[in-house]
Design a protein around this motif. Structure first.
Motif, mmCIF file in Angstrom:
data_model
loop_
_atom_site.group_PDB
_atom_site.id
_atom_site.type_symbol
_atom_site.label_atom_id
_atom_site.label_comp_id
_atom_site.label_asym_id
_atom_site.label_seq_id
_atom_site.Cartn_x
_atom_site.Cartn_y
_atom_site.Cartn_z
ATOM 1 N N GLN A 34 0.833 -1.198 0.000
ATOM 2 C CA GLN A 34 0.000 0.000 0.000
ATOM 3 C C GLN A 34 0.878 1.264 0.000
ATOM 4 N N ASP A 54 -5.955 1.355 4.373
ATOM 5 C CA ASP A 54 -5.915 0.122 3.588
ATOM 6 C C ASP A 54 -6.489 0.333 2.192
ATOM 7 N N ARG A 84 -1.889 -7.545 1.472
ATOM 8 C CA ARG A 84 -3.117 -7.142 0.794
ATOM 9 C C ARG A 84 -2.862 -5.796 0.127
ATOM 10 N N GLN A 85 -3.342 -5.669 -1.071
ATOM 11 C CA GLN A 85 -3.157 -4.420 -1.791
ATOM 12 C C GLN A 85 -4.516 -4.013 -2.349
ATOM 13 N N ASN A 86 -4.934 -2.821 -1.973
ATOM 14 C CA ASN A 86 -6.280 -2.390 -2.329
ATOM 15 C C ASN A 86 -6.192 -1.059 -3.065
ATOM 16 N N ALA A 113 -1.288 -13.429 -1.127
ATOM 17 C CA ALA A 113 -1.602 -12.004 -1.281
ATOM 18 C C ALA A 113 -2.981 -11.832 -1.885
ATOM 19 N N LYS A 114 -3.534 -10.665 -1.588
ATOM 20 C CA LYS A 114 -4.799 -10.306 -2.204
ATOM 21 C C LYS A 114 -4.602 -8.951 -2.880
ATOM 22 N N HIS A 115 -4.824 -8.919 -4.171
ATOM 23 C CA HIS A 115 -4.671 -7.679 -4.935
ATOM 24 C C HIS A 115 -6.056 -7.270 -5.423
#
Lengths: 311, 240
Positions: A34, A54, A84-86, A113-115
């Motif tokens: 982030q 976030d 996590r990348q939002n 990871a969650k993109h």
């Protein structure tokens, strides 16, 4: 080594030249997780970043009649093993602007990871946008990509999108694109994905041809092996005189993989026309034999055909 | 000349129908051998049996190539021995360029190969072998690939189908060039002007070779409707 240096190495490793991050004539955003590492606006291309705990929001505006010679690069990485990348990206092209974007999803070192990428794109009258979105994943299979886009293409506007995820494991991919096309707008959506092991691919691409003589093509190319699964939904609605849409889905499956294609065609104007074609199956035997009689082994022939459709 | 390919008493049955019936044929090393016959007589079937394509394996008889019995070999193995083939309707490929295709075995002189088949390298090397290419262009690329890989046995199944009439002479010269480069050519065609360039020819009817001779004699027999096998029924001959 700083995170930025690692980032540059990563960018080079996928075939891009990291010097673009120093080029004064190239607009870009570089983000790890982030954390914003670098950003650059150029004349005609304004980039604003708004950071929350976030969530990062990028607003990119291309001023009217600007023809941007160098692609705008959006570079995303994650050096942590898990994370996590939002992101939300708003792109606005003023009338008759012309620009191309290259987005790099650099997730070759991450395990889990969650993109999340949520794009809204507005293309004004006569403007043209080409958006290439290339993902590079690790072999972990632990990456989730949730990518959505809402796109409006104005009168005589042009939108081209090319999404590819052919390096590393897909993990879980949920892609949901929706495009509204006005009069004489042209839309091309291309996706190329290679699923392995237990990768899961769920992709929906929808085009509403609302304007007279608007045109669209949705082209999906998916290769699956192991126990990978894919559900590819293509939706085109022809709602105006002269609207023309076509959907073309090809899935090659090996091993115990399962592919599914769901074409949805809706026409609500008597002078609109939408067509579709879909083919799912193993590799065509005649193609294999043709390559074999040219000296390739069965494995080499198979690889070449799969790489070809994902080209 | 020595036989390069010997087809001995080959029978092939598909869906309980005999397509080839105790067929014998010998192709000499270095020759162009034309195989003539009307549509549906089994010419392409014979080509696929020699190549070892999927679903094409002899029910009985032997296929001998360069003194090795090959009828149980896979298509890969046969290709590795130097057998190659151009299909009547070649396959198309997405994302594979003409350059990649002609260069599958790191061949050289790709431009010359294209020029020989009447195609300009600058225009074609980076074209894709996909459906944007016409049937005639695709066929020419296949012939160029044979010039590039120089197989020991080159099977050409109807090499001028899809080729415009004005270009047939060019294709004939390419076939002769393939031979000059050292390949033996099994040339399948029902067109007189193509078959006539062969050194020898055979007439296929009713699943058998009924005549092997000079192209002139075989073509004459083909045109004179003198088939003794089918009594004019299968190959549209009206009298014996």
């Amino acid at each position: 080594m700083s995170v930025f240096d690692k980032f540059r190495l990563l960018l080079n490793s996928v075939g891009e030249n990291s010097k673009l991050l120093e080029d004064q004539n190239t607009a870009h955003i570089a983000v790890d997780g982030q954390v914003l590492l670098s950003k650059q606006s150029i004349p005609g291309v304004s980039i604003e970043i708004e950071q929350h705990n976030d969530l990062t929001i990028a607003r990119i505006t291309v001023t009217s009649h600007t023809q941007v010679s160098n692609p705008v690069h959006l570079c995303f990485s994650m050096f942590q093993q898990a994370g996590r990348q939002n992101f939300r990206v708003h792109i606005f092209l003023e009338p008759y602007a012309k620009v191309s974007f290259i987005s790099h999803g650099l997730f070759t070192t991450v395990d889990t990871a969650k993109h999340i990428m949520d794009k809204t794109i507005e293309i004004s009258e006569g403007a043209s946008l080409s958006f290439t979105d290339s993902h590079f994943h690790s072999q972990s299979g632990g990456i989730k990509v949730l990518s959505s886009a809402r796109i409006k293409v104005g009168k005589y506007g042009y939108y081209f999108s090319d999404f590819s995820l052919t390096t590393g494991r897909v993990g879980k991919l949920n892609l949901d694109y929706s495009v509204e096309a006005e009069e004489h707008a042209v839309v091309e959506l291309i996706s190329r994905i290679f699923g392995h092991a237990n990768d899961s691919i769920n992709m929906t691409e929808k085009v509403n041809l609302n304007g007279r003589f608007s045109h669209s093509v949705i082209k999906s190319r998916v290769a699956l092996e192991g126990e990978a699964t894919a559900i590819i939904t293509g939706i085109t609605e022809g709602c105006a005189e002269g609207a023309r849409g076509h959907m073309d889905c090809l899935e090659i499956i090996k091993d115990k993989a399962v592919g599914q294609s769901i074409p949805v065609v809706k026409v609500s104007h008597p002078l609109a026309k939408v067509t579709h074609e879909a083919a799912i199956g193993t590799i065509d035997n005649k193609q294999l034999e043709t390559l074999i009689v040219h000296g390739l082994s069965l494995e080499q022939a198979t690889d070449l055909i799969v790489l070809g459709i994902l080209h | 000349m020595m036989p390069l390919l010997e087809i001995r008493h080959v029978t092939f049955i598909a869906d309980k129908e005999p397509i080839l019936d105790n067929l014998d044929l010998i192709i000499q090393e270095g020759e162009i051998h034309a195989l003539i016959g009307t549509n549906g007589t089994g010419k392409s079937t014979l080509a696929r049996l020699v190549m070892g394509c999927e679903g094409y394996h002899t029910n009985s008889g032997k296929i001998i190539f360069a003194q090795q019995q090959i009828d149980k070999y896979s298509i890969e193995k046969r290709a590795s021995l130097g057998i190659s083939m151009v299909w009547q309707e070649p396959a198309y490929f997405e994302g594979i360029s003409v350059r990649d295709y002609l260069n599958l075995n790191n061949q050289e002189n790709l431009s010359e190969c294209l020029l020989s088949v009447g195609l300009n390298a600058d225009e074609y090397l980076d074209r894709m072998l996909d459906k944007t290419m016409s049937g005639g262009e695709r066929k020419r690329i296949e012939l160029a690939s044979m010039l590039a890989i120089r197989p020991r046995l080159c099977i050409l199944d109807e090499p001028v189908s899809g080729i415009d009439l004005l270009s047939i002479n060019n294709i004939i010269s390419v076939i002769k060039q393939i031979q000059r480069q050292g390949s033996t050519v099994l040339l399948i065609s029902h067109r007189e002007e193509i078959a006539s360039i062969a050194d020898r020819a055979s007439l296929l009817c009713g699943g058998k070779i009924i005549l092997t001779s000079t192209p002139e004699k075989v073509i004459q027999s083909y045109k004179s409707r003198s088939c003794v096998i089918c009594d004019g029924r299968e190959c549209n001959h009206v009298s014996i």
